[in-house]
Design an enzyme around this catalytic site. Structure first.
Site, mmCIF file in Angstrom:
data_model
loop_
_atom_site.group_PDB
_atom_site.id
_atom_site.type_symbol
_atom_site.label_atom_id
_atom_site.label_comp_id
_atom_site.label_asym_id
_atom_site.label_seq_id
_atom_site.Cartn_x
_atom_site.Cartn_y
_atom_site.Cartn_z
ATOM 1 N N ASN A 89 -19.147 39.019 87.502
ATOM 2 C CA ASN A 89 -18.618 40.376 87.304
ATOM 3 C C ASN A 89 -17.109 40.451 87.069
ATOM 4 O OD1 ASN A 89 -18.196 39.747 90.023
ATOM 5 N ND2 ASN A 89 -18.133 41.893 90.585
ATOM 6 N N GLU A 149 -16.646 35.009 99.595
ATOM 7 C CA GLU A 149 -16.496 36.448 99.351
ATOM 8 C C GLU A 149 -17.824 36.934 98.793
ATOM 9 O OE1 GLU A 149 -14.344 38.461 100.292
ATOM 10 O OE2 GLU A 149 -12.758 37.056 100.867
ATOM 11 N N CYS A 152 -17.931 44.342 93.732
ATOM 12 C CA CYS A 152 -18.239 44.147 95.154
ATOM 13 C C CYS A 152 -17.593 45.235 95.991
ATOM 14 C CB CYS A 152 -17.772 42.772 95.599
ATOM 15 S SG CYS A 152 -16.064 42.457 95.153
ATOM 16 N N GLU A 205 -8.444 35.414 100.618
ATOM 17 C CA GLU A 205 -8.016 35.006 99.284
ATOM 18 C C GLU A 205 -6.798 35.831 98.889
ATOM 19 O OE1 GLU A 205 -10.792 33.391 96.466
ATOM 20 O OE2 GLU A 205 -12.155 34.986 97.032
HETATM 21 P P1 NAD Z 1 -24.824 34.765 92.754
HETATM 22 O O1 NAD Z 1 -24.770 34.469 94.218
HETATM 23 O O2 NAD Z 1 -26.143 34.859 92.109
HETATM 24 O O3 NAD Z 1 -24.029 33.625 91.950
HETATM 25 C C1 NAD Z 1 -22.688 33.324 92.234
HETATM 26 C C2 NAD Z 1 -22.397 31.906 91.777
HETATM 27 O O4 NAD Z 1 -23.140 31.000 92.595
HETATM 28 C C3 NAD Z 1 -22.808 31.622 90.331
HETATM 29 O O5 NAD Z 1 -21.845 30.800 89.710
HETATM 30 C C4 NAD Z 1 -24.115 30.870 90.508
HETATM 31 O O6 NAD Z 1 -24.420 30.014 89.435
HETATM 32 C C5 NAD Z 1 -23.825 30.078 91.762
HETATM 33 N N1 NAD Z 1 -25.018 29.592 92.473
HETATM 34 C C6 NAD Z 1 -26.281 30.045 92.403
HETATM 35 N N2 NAD Z 1 -27.087 29.320 93.232
HETATM 36 C C7 NAD Z 1 -26.297 28.410 93.836
HETATM 37 C C8 NAD Z 1 -26.532 27.400 94.819
HETATM 38 N N3 NAD Z 1 -27.742 27.180 95.329
HETATM 39 N N4 NAD Z 1 -25.493 26.644 95.215
HETATM 40 C C9 NAD Z 1 -24.244 26.866 94.720
HETATM 41 N N5 NAD Z 1 -23.969 27.798 93.793
HETATM 42 C C10 NAD Z 1 -24.981 28.574 93.352
HETATM 43 O O7 NAD Z 1 -23.955 36.080 92.528
HETATM 44 P P2 NAD Z 1 -23.719 36.877 91.149
HETATM 45 O O8 NAD Z 1 -24.984 37.597 90.812
HETATM 46 O O9 NAD Z 1 -23.098 35.995 90.133
HETATM 47 O O10 NAD Z 1 -22.593 37.928 91.585
HETATM 48 C C11 NAD Z 1 -22.872 39.146 92.173
HETATM 49 C C12 NAD Z 1 -22.538 39.118 93.641
HETATM 50 O O11 NAD Z 1 -21.189 38.710 93.816
HETATM 51 C C13 NAD Z 1 -22.632 40.477 94.302
HETATM 52 O O12 NAD Z 1 -23.287 40.356 95.544
HETATM 53 C C14 NAD Z 1 -21.173 40.881 94.507
HETATM 54 O O13 NAD Z 1 -20.952 41.786 95.562
HETATM 55 C C15 NAD Z 1 -20.542 39.565 94.749
HETATM 56 N N6 NAD Z 1 -19.096 39.603 94.488
HETATM 57 C C16 NAD Z 1 -18.240 39.560 95.552
HETATM 58 C C17 NAD Z 1 -16.879 39.627 95.358
HETATM 59 C C18 NAD Z 1 -15.941 39.557 96.513
HETATM 60 O O14 NAD Z 1 -14.789 39.175 96.315
HETATM 61 N N7 NAD Z 1 -16.368 39.899 97.728
HETATM 62 C C19 NAD Z 1 -16.370 39.736 94.063
HETATM 63 C C20 NAD Z 1 -17.270 39.786 92.999
HETATM 64 C C21 NAD Z 1 -18.627 39.708 93.231
#
Ligand code: NAD
Length: 476
Positions: free
Chosen positions: A149, A247, A281, A457
């Site tokens: 995102n 995060e 998020c 962060e």
């Molecule tokens: P996701 O957890 O599906 O994926 C995040 C990353 O993790 C991707 O690069 C993915 O390929 C990787 N990943 C997937 N499976 C993995 C595993 N088993 N081991 C290691 N890495 C793995 O999340 P998303 O759909 O890409 O993002 C949306 C989420 O991110 C929402 O929940 C949102 O709230 C959160 N988010 C949080 C912040 C913050 O700073 N708090 C900022 C942006 C997004």
């Protein structure tokens, strides 16, 4: 065909597997083909990063400043072009995409400056004739795992401090947005940074993510993404005694009190809940409104939400772009049905829009209660709810009644309530008369409870994660 290769040891490689990069505004528009790394490629990248880190870890502040400043300057100079790529692959509107790229550039500028003032301390020893000094040193190879995102800002806010403090980086960006990660890697590659210090290894998270986390030469992992993935990352890291920072999601409350300026409140909620298609998020997904202003607020916000123009991210008239992909759209629409089944009243939106991309009308639910699933679970789409509260105390209790704790806001003209909310909100970031989303780049970012884990962060607080402290004793 445009390709988005990985960068391993200073060499670009498409490897053996690739996946299409699809425009969510128009799924017939294939932006390019992106490398999808194997476990072997991930292992190679970690080995070369480890070898390169030794040299970078002893580089001078001037060398680090020069590299980071060069990266920042190019990102800022190309913000329109890179913002367009970002909008095309992620679905943010063009101004939001350009703004995000500018932010990535500003983050690198900030950490260029920080490279010149890496903190340390000297104290007199409790023993005569002995001096004690404390210095901050690089941790080693840092694995960065990022979501879709914020395709350039999040890789930037992890990579810039990692490099600033002398670490090597292996970045695994999200599958849906390889173009922005590739563009950032390309700029870093040409910045004068020694080969192997920064590596891009995109691919399937579930396959190569665990390879990165379990590798003994990765010293620390900084992760941003969903709670579910974050938990597994933390468990694997702690099992291997690695430093880890997470995060994750939010269910961010925005409290609107009777004494709020109605226009300010509606503007903050419209922006916080729906801009960037609600895919932030820090999005305000629970709007908690006291009874005296409730009817006026619901009427004004429903009107504003119904008037939002949904369309192609790069169309200048568009205010809300597409949802990232088919799976997320199905999830958003499923939550609309869940909310209806729970008795929430749909004020407007919540419908799929047929067309070339993954579009839906932004959904606003009213007369909801905080125990409904729609108010407990993160949707991560253009869906928000309104909850009625008797007074400030009840609104505060509802705001804090959540498993998450990323961002929280209040709209009020009362100094007393604003001050109290800043003190008693159980969130890592608190906004007064501002949307819950939209933060500065030079101050810490992060939350409490299920939203974040580990040290903060961004800003000067990033030094905690990206360095380790050495205490030395000297007898003259
Ligand atoms: P996701 O957890 O599906 O994926 C995040 C990353 O993790 C991707 O690069 C993915 O390929 C990787 N990943 C997937 N499976 C993995 C595993 N088993 N081991 C290691 N890495 C793995 O999340 P998303 O759909 O890409 O993002 C949306 C989420 O991110 C929402 O929940 C949102 O709230 C959160 N988010 C949080 C912040 C913050 O700073 N708090 C900022 C942006 C997004």
């Amino acid at each position: 065909m445009t390709t988005f290769p990985n960068l391993i040891g200073g060499e670009w490689t498409m490897g053996t597997n690739s996946v299409p990069n699809v425009n969510p505004s128009d799924i017939n528009d294939i932006i390019g083909e992106a490398a999808s790394a194997t476990a072997d490629e991930m292992n190679t990248a970690i080995e070369v990063a480890h070898a390169a880190q030794a040299g970078w870890g002893t580089s001078t502040p001037q060398q680090r400043f020069d590299v980071l400043d060069t990266i920042a300057t190019e990102i800022l100079a190309r913000k329109e072009e890179l913002g367009e790529l970002l909008a095309r692959e992620e679905g943010k509107t063009l101004p939001e995409g350009i703004g995000e790229v500018a932010r990535a550039g500003q983050i690198f500028k900030f950490f260029a400056g920080e490279a010149l003032r890496i903190p340390g301390e000297r104290l007199d020893s409790v023993r005569p004739g002995v001096e004690v000094d404390m210095r901050r040193e690089a941790v080693g190879v840092i694995g960065l795992i990022t979501p879709w995102n914020f395709p350039i800002a999040i890789p930037a806010w992890k990579a810039a401090p990692a490099l600033c403090y002398g670490n090597a980086v292996v970045l695994k960006a999200a599958e849906a947005v390889p173009g922005s990660a590739w563009a950032l890697a390309d700029i870093i590659h040409r910045s004068g940074l020694p080969a192997g210090v920064f590596n891009l290894v995109n691919g399937r998270g579930s396959e190569i993510g665990p390879v990165m986390i379990d590798h003994p030469k990765v010293a620390a992992v900084s992760f941003t993404g969903s709670v579910q993935t974050g938990r597994s990352v933390a468990q694997a890291c702690t099992k291997n005694l690695k430093k880890v920072q997470l995060e994750m999601g939010g269910k961010n409350p925005m409290v609107v009190l009777d004494d709020a300026d109605l226009d300010v409140a509606v503007g903050a909620c419209l922006n916080g809940a729906f801009f960037s298609t609600g895919q932030r998020c820090t999005a305000s997904s629970r709007l908690i409104v006291t009874q005296g202003i409730y009817d006026d607020f619901v009427a004004a916000l429903s009107k504003a939400v119904s008037g939002l123009k949904v369309g192609d991210a790069r169309d200048s008239a568009t205010q809300i772009g597409p949802v990232i992909d088919e799976r997320q759209l199905a999830k958003d629409l499923e939550y609309v049905e869940i909310a209806k089944a729970e008795g929430a009243k749909l004020a407007c939106g919540g419908e799929k829009i047929d067309g070339k991309g993954h579009f839906m009308t932004p959904a606003l639910f009213v007369d909801t209660t905080n125990d409904m699933r729609i108010n407990r679970e993160e949707v991560f789409g253009p869906v928000a709810t309104v909850i009625k509260a008797k007074d400030y105390d009840e609104a505060l209790a509802i705001a804090n009644d959540t498993e998450f704790g990323l961002s929280a806001g209040i709209c009020t003209t009362s100094l007393k309530y604003a001050t109290d909310f800043k003190a008693r909100s159980k969130a890592g970031m608190v906004m007064v008369n501002l949307p819950t989303a939209g933060v500065d780049y030079h101050v810490p970012f992060g939350g409490t409870k299920g939203s974040s884990y580990g040290s903060r962060e961004q800003g000067r607080y990033a030094v905690e994660f990206y360095t380790t402290v050495k205490t030395s004793y000297t007898q003259a």
